[in-house]
Design a protein around this motif. Sequence first.
Motif, PDB file in Angstrom:
ATOM      1  N   ILE A  53      70.811  57.997 -11.837  1.00 43.94           N
ATOM      2  CA  ILE A  53      69.695  58.843 -11.397  1.00 43.94           C
ATOM      3  C   ILE A  53      70.056  60.319 -11.576  1.00 43.94           C
ATOM      4  N   LEU A  91      62.827  54.600  -4.636  1.00 42.76           N
ATOM      5  CA  LEU A  91      62.287  54.431  -5.996  1.00 42.76           C
ATOM      6  C   LEU A  91      61.340  53.224  -6.024  1.00 42.76           C
ATOM      7  N   SER A  92      60.440  53.222  -6.990  1.00 43.35           N
ATOM      8  CA  SER A  92      59.560  52.055  -7.146  1.00 43.35           C
ATOM      9  C   SER A  92      60.333  50.949  -7.876  1.00 43.35           C
ATOM     10  N   GLU A  95      60.630  51.882 -11.498  1.00 45.80           N
ATOM     11  CA  GLU A  95      61.685  52.890 -11.748  1.00 45.80           C
ATOM     12  C   GLU A  95      63.073  52.243 -11.682  1.00 45.80           C
ATOM     13  N   SER A  98      63.684  50.380 -14.835  1.00 44.57           N
ATOM     14  CA  SER A  98      63.974  51.313 -15.945  1.00 44.57           C
ATOM     15  C   SER A  98      65.424  51.789 -15.889  1.00 44.57           C
ATOM     16  N   LEU A  99      65.908  52.054 -14.682  1.00 41.69           N
ATOM     17  CA  LEU A  99      67.293  52.533 -14.556  1.00 41.69           C
ATOM     18  C   LEU A  99      68.290  51.446 -14.983  1.00 41.69           C
TER      19      LEU A  99
END
Length: 347
Positions: A53, A91-92, A95, A98-99
């Motif tokens: 992040i 975070l959703s 998200e 994605s990370l």
Amino acid sequence: MGSLVKEGTSSSSMTEFLEKCGGYAVVDGGFATELERHGADIKDPLWSAKCLITSPHLVTKVHLDYLESGANIIITASYQATIQGFVAKGLSVGEAESLLRRSGELSCEAREIFYNRCNKGSWDFDHAGKASRRPVLVAASVGSYGAYLADGSEYSGVYGDSVSKESLKDFHRRRVQILAKSGADLIAFETIPNKLEAEAYVDLLEEEGIDIPAWFAFTSKDGVTVPSGESIKECAEVADSCKKVVAIGINCTAPRYISDLIISLRQVTHKPIIVYPNSGEVYDGLNKKWIKSEEESEEDFVSYVSRWREEGASLFGGCCRTTPNTIKAIAKVLSCESSVPSKLKFW
Ligand SMILES: C[S+](C)CC[C@H](N)C(=O)O
Ligand SMILES: N[C@@H](CCS)C(=O)O
Ligand SMILES: [Zn+2]
């Protein structure tokens, strides 16, 4: 380079990769340790995954440090990257996913940068003097449920009665599915502290949609058992039973226990053995600090490598508190004693 492993899911694909590397492979070193050395503050429930992040550039830098040091396998920054952990940070789910994907992509990008930037350093020469690129694989790290708990539970292996094989599978499933499609060549199940989690991973690997192989790396505090008290042999048998497991071994364990563990592993598996011990220091999970050990130094660590090779291991690296210097030294020891004398290496 990943196709070496992706084409097959039996341990023969890893054997082929090892042959391409000259009979053994060098794994990277402490990833979180190197992030901290570059100034990252990872005293956080996400530990090293926090950098996905806050500082992805640092993740790339650390991968490159290890590639420059001679690594044939780099491990992604996803050890403590979990959907549950990211969501707890606000975070959703999207998200978080994605990370996870990004961790694989960052490693693949680092490999490309390495190949493009360090042309000379990344070439080996075979017997006939023909140049070939140093083989490099990306392994997607999956830390255990104990790692997610962020209190050092990966060194106790005690999850309590409320944790079952099914709940562990549910905990890891989506994460493993995403990492399997992140560009990584294989999954590195790391610091496995008990048999139940190994069984859960085997079940997950056999589910649809996981089309890359894996290695299983257990941890030990005595050279005989995993932290839960179950024997390393019975845990390794679980890993050995799965066709998608291409290597079995030990990580984040004091170097002094590795020999006995390799000998035990050899008694229950013919698959390649991987060892990447820590420095021998002990982790204080409460304060997120390492406690120095008088018993071992980095010099001792590297001096064990030849013995581990004789005992049957073929993939060697370092875990927590080891550095690019450790990896350079391992690569040097192995290349000096390589049975293929004409093989030239530039590190
Ligand atoms: C391999 S341990 C040093 C990783 C960090 C631990 N799970 C923690 O969160 O404190
Ligand atoms: N791949 C992880 C393992 C931690 S035990 C790291 O090096 O940080
Ligand atoms: Zn470690």
